[in-house]
Design a protein around this motif. Structure first.
Motif, PDB file in Angstrom:
ATOM      1  N   ARG A 153      -0.781   0.352   0.141  1.00 47.32           N
ATOM      2  CA  ARG A 153      -0.998  -0.998   0.674  1.00 47.32           C
ATOM      3  C   ARG A 153      -2.182  -1.688   0.009  1.00 47.32           C
ATOM      4  O   ARG A 153      -2.212  -2.915  -0.098  1.00 47.32           O
ATOM      5  CB  ARG A 153      -1.223  -0.936   2.188  1.00 47.32           C
ATOM      6  N   GLU A 154      -3.157  -0.905  -0.434  1.00 41.88           N
ATOM      7  CA  GLU A 154      -4.382  -1.469  -1.002  1.00 41.88           C
ATOM      8  C   GLU A 154      -4.217  -1.922  -2.450  1.00 41.88           C
ATOM      9  O   GLU A 154      -5.084  -2.622  -2.986  1.00 41.88           O
ATOM     10  CB  GLU A 154      -5.505  -0.430  -0.907  1.00 41.88           C
TER      11      GLU A 154
ATOM     12  N   SER B 278       1.759   4.091   3.502  1.00 41.13           N
ATOM     13  CA  SER B 278       0.471   4.751   3.319  1.00 41.13           C
ATOM     14  C   SER B 278      -0.578   3.756   2.833  1.00 41.13           C
ATOM     15  O   SER B 278      -0.305   2.906   1.973  1.00 41.13           O
ATOM     16  CB  SER B 278       0.599   5.895   2.315  1.00 41.13           C
ATOM     17  N   SER B 279      -1.777   3.848   3.352  1.00 46.41           N
ATOM     18  CA  SER B 279      -2.833   2.869   3.065  1.00 46.41           C
ATOM     19  C   SER B 279      -3.149   2.783   1.575  1.00 46.41           C
ATOM     20  O   SER B 279      -3.465   1.702   1.060  1.00 46.41           O
ATOM     21  CB  SER B 279      -4.102   3.206   3.849  1.00 46.41           C
TER      22      SER B 279
END
Length: 279
Positions: free
Chosen positions: A97-98, A93-94
């Protein structure tokens, strides 16, 4: 003792039983060369054992403060143990990742029942039996296949570095039905799963948390030779929730790896993963 590292560790930001600094100070006192904090990542709903999103900034800030404070004593790394729940909530999920993390552990603790209820199957064996009977009509085969289906999907989606307690269900499932681990269909599921891990190049932790209590590693030691044949890189982690357990069953884990032909484990040094010889 050698190869003193641990990268699966839970503190008070999730269900750990001490603050982050207590774990780090204990690791230093034990002579660890590197150490990682990996709290349970937030889920789309609240639980008693995962972090909430509104604590993430504090979690990261506290880590970077301690990393600076103890820079001359130990190398520290920050991670999260992220659950695969479904297509929308998983390590890829983004939002995960961020985050400025050094590493991520991918794990499966929960399954959806046929009625769509979320069932936590990471429980003591007796309660696992009750859950299978209550939510899956006693269909252990269905539960096991669903578990490995989710694990495989997590592997394909990616977004993590380390596979957490790779086959953790094996103990509960074999308590439910003794002899399950020797059934050909089960063995095929596990081997296909490890083959997928090898193709994607993930690290597999030898999770020693339950070794002294239950007499097993995750993954099961019967697959250590297979992991070696596949060329999978491994490390020994204790999945510690108490500072005094950060070194739990490390000698036994390293000895089992050496018996299977492994000569190295993966450790965090110089800000990256490196293969270090088992001493």
């Amino acid at each position: 003792m050698t190869n003193l590292t641990n990268y699966h560790s839970h503190c008070l930001y999730c269900d750990g039983r001490a603050n982050m600094e207590d774990f780090i100070r204990f690791a230093i006192s034990e002579g660890f060369t590197s150490y990682g904090i990996s709290s349970h990542a937030p889920l789309p709903f609240s639980t008693a054992w995962t972090m909430e999103w509104d604590r993430m900034e504090d979690y990261l800030s506290e880590f970077f403060r301690l990393k600076k404070k103890y820079a001359d004593k130990i190398e520290l790394a920050i991670g999260l143990e992220i659950d695969y729940l479904n297509e929308d909530s998983n390590p890829a999920s983004s939002r995960f990742r961020e985050l400025p993390l050094d590493y991520r552990i991918g794990s499966v603790h929960m399954l959806y029942s046929p009625e769509g209820k979320i069932v936590d199957i990471d429980t003591p064996a007796a309660h696992f039996r009750e859950l299978v009977d209550a939510h899956f009509d006693g269909d252990l085969d269905f539960v096991v296949r669903l578990y490995y289906k989710n694990l495989l999907h997590m592997v394909e989606l990616g977004g993590f570095d380390i596979v957490g307690h790779a086959d953790k269900m094996h103990y509960n499932a074999s308590c439910y039905r003794p002899g399950l681990l020797d059934e050909p269909w089960y063995d095929a599921l596990v081997r296909d799963y490890f083959a997928a891990i090898a193709r994607h190049g993930y690290i597999v932790e030898i999770n020693t948390k339950a070794y002294h209590e239950l007499g097993t590693f995750y993954p099961n030691e019967r697959y250590f030779n297979f992991l070696k044949d596949l060329g999978i890189r491994v490390q020994v982690n204790s999945d510690a929730h108490y500072p005094e357990r950060i070194n739990n069953a490390r000698p036994e884990g390293l000895a089992a790896l050496k018996k299977a032909g492994f000569t190295s484990v993966v450790e965090w040094h110089g800000g990256k993963w490196e293969d270090r010889g088992i001493l």
